[in-house]
Enzyme design. Structure first.
Site, PDB file in Angstrom:
ATOM      1  CG  HIS A 153      -8.559  11.505   6.378  1.00 21.80           C
ATOM      2  ND1 HIS A 153      -9.148  12.187   7.421  1.00 21.80           N
ATOM      3  CD2 HIS A 153      -7.383  11.033   6.859  1.00 21.80           C
ATOM      4  CE1 HIS A 153      -8.367  12.121   8.491  1.00 21.80           C
ATOM      5  NE2 HIS A 153      -7.291  11.429   8.169  1.00 21.80           N
ATOM      6  CG  HIS A 154      -6.903   9.215   1.337  1.00 21.99           C
ATOM      7  ND1 HIS A 154      -7.360   7.924   1.196  1.00 21.99           N
ATOM      8  CD2 HIS A 154      -6.141   9.216   2.462  1.00 21.99           C
ATOM      9  CE1 HIS A 154      -6.901   7.170   2.171  1.00 21.99           C
ATOM     10  NE2 HIS A 154      -6.149   7.927   2.960  1.00 21.99           N
ATOM     11  CB  ALA A 169       0.161   5.737  16.812  1.00 26.03           C
ATOM     12  N   PRO A 170      -3.213   6.283  16.395  1.00 24.28           N
ATOM     13  CG  PRO A 170      -4.527   7.955  17.340  1.00 24.28           C
ATOM     14  CD  PRO A 170      -3.522   6.910  17.693  1.00 24.28           C
ATOM     15  CG  ASN A 171      -2.084  11.226  12.439  1.00 21.81           C
ATOM     16  OD1 ASN A 171      -0.974  11.221  11.933  1.00 21.81           O
ATOM     17  ND2 ASN A 171      -3.089  11.921  11.947  1.00 21.81           N
ATOM     18  CG  PHE A 172       2.675   6.449  13.253  1.00 20.19           C
ATOM     19  CD1 PHE A 172       3.691   6.180  14.148  1.00 20.19           C
ATOM     20  CD2 PHE A 172       1.633   5.553  13.157  1.00 20.19           C
ATOM     21  CE1 PHE A 172       3.681   5.033  14.927  1.00 20.19           C
ATOM     22  CE2 PHE A 172       1.600   4.402  13.922  1.00 20.19           C
ATOM     23  CZ  PHE A 172       2.628   4.133  14.813  1.00 20.19           C
ATOM     24  N   GLY A 229       0.823  -1.206   0.000  1.00 20.28           N
ATOM     25  CA  GLY A 229       0.000   0.000   0.000  1.00 20.28           C
ATOM     26  C   GLY A 229       0.856   1.254   0.000  1.00 20.28           C
ATOM     27  CE  LYS A 234      -9.073   8.031   8.257  1.00 23.45           C
ATOM     28  NZ  LYS A 234      -8.134   6.925   8.528  1.00 23.45           N
ATOM     29  CB  THR A 274      -4.209  -0.490  10.522  1.00 23.92           C
ATOM     30  OG1 THR A 274      -3.135  -0.993   9.719  1.00 23.92           O
ATOM     31  CG2 THR A 274      -5.518  -0.650   9.774  1.00 23.92           C
TER      32      THR A 274
END
Length: 253
Positions: A145-146, A115-118, A11, A149, A90
């Site tokens: 978001h794109h 983590a929900p966001n890196f 991905g 998602k 993820t």
């Protein structure tokens, strides 16, 4: 040498993480998991390619998961049961699923990070917003978001809502209808939009009768997540149990 297993390697995030690993001499991408149909991408001969959990063989230090919400729980359970340190990027894990994984990690004495966001800037946005909520408790959230998602609201928006609610915030004044999918999470309004040209954007909008404040973050490309992934690779095995949030290893909490 840190041996890394990458789930979701083909991905967009997976491809960026492959580049990141290649930049570090003491990190080695030793295996990948591809849930989708076989890819034509060529991997180094040392990289083992698997398409199902039952096929996996070998010993690995870290499991990085950038797959899909419908498979991440099963993947993470497998990694913990095989005593591999998970780094879960993820989104889509429910609160109950996270508690299940934390309990399993404690049983197997496995450390790791969910983590929900890196994105470093996204973590800072959430931290700053939690501070602001103590002084301006009328808040709403917008995330864009794109189109690919899968989850809405995003994991980051849900985590942000929880942080704001813990600080005593809620949505009292609802903004005018400007489209998007609207949900109430922890008494906070979250407006979710999916648009071409976006990777990840979130604004936290505060207001009272006399002033407004907006704290916003925008990831322009997926390279923005790589410093956070690198930090997680360096710190994940040093944690106590399975922690949630990159802020824990950034010294913000």
């Amino acid at each position: 040498m840190i041996s890394i297993f990458l789930a979701g390697a083909s991905g967009k995030m997976g491809l960026e993480i492959q580049k990141l690993i290649a930049e570090h001499r003491d990190w080695s991408l030793d295996a990948v998991l591809l849930h989708e149909k076989p890819t034509t991408q060529a991997y180094d001969p040392q990289v083992k390619v698997f398409h199902d959990l039952d096929q996996i063989q070998g010993n690995y230090d870290i499991w990085i998961d950038v797959t899909r919400p419908d498979v991440v729980l099963k993947n993470t359970i497998w990694a913990i049961e095989h005593k591999i340190t998970p780094i879960i990027a993820t989104s889509g894990l429910t609160a109950d699923a996270i508690k299940q994984l934390q309990s399993l990690a404690e049983h197997y004495h496995v450390n790791g990070i969910i983590a929900p966001n890196f994105s470093i800037s996204a973590v800072l946005m959430m931290s700053f917003s939690a501070i602001a909520a103590k002084f301006m408790p009328d808040v709403s959230i917008e995330e864009i978001h794109h189109p690919d998602k899968l989850d809405a609201p995003s994991g980051t928006a849900r985590i942000t809502a929880g942080l704001l609610a813990a600080a005593g915030a809620q949505t009292s004044h609802f903004p005018k209808n400007d489209g998007g999918d609207k949900n109430i999470v922890d008494q906070l309004l979250i407006t979710s939009k999916r648009q071409q040209g976006y990777v990840a954007y979130q604004s936290v909008d505060f207001r009272n009768d006399n002033e407004t404040l907006t704290i916003a973050q925008n990831s322009l490309n997926r390279k923005s997540f790589m410093p956070g992934v690198a930090l997680a690779i360096k710190k994940a095995r040093q944690q106590r149990g399975l922690i949630v949030g990159l802020d824990k290893v950034m010294g913000l909490e």
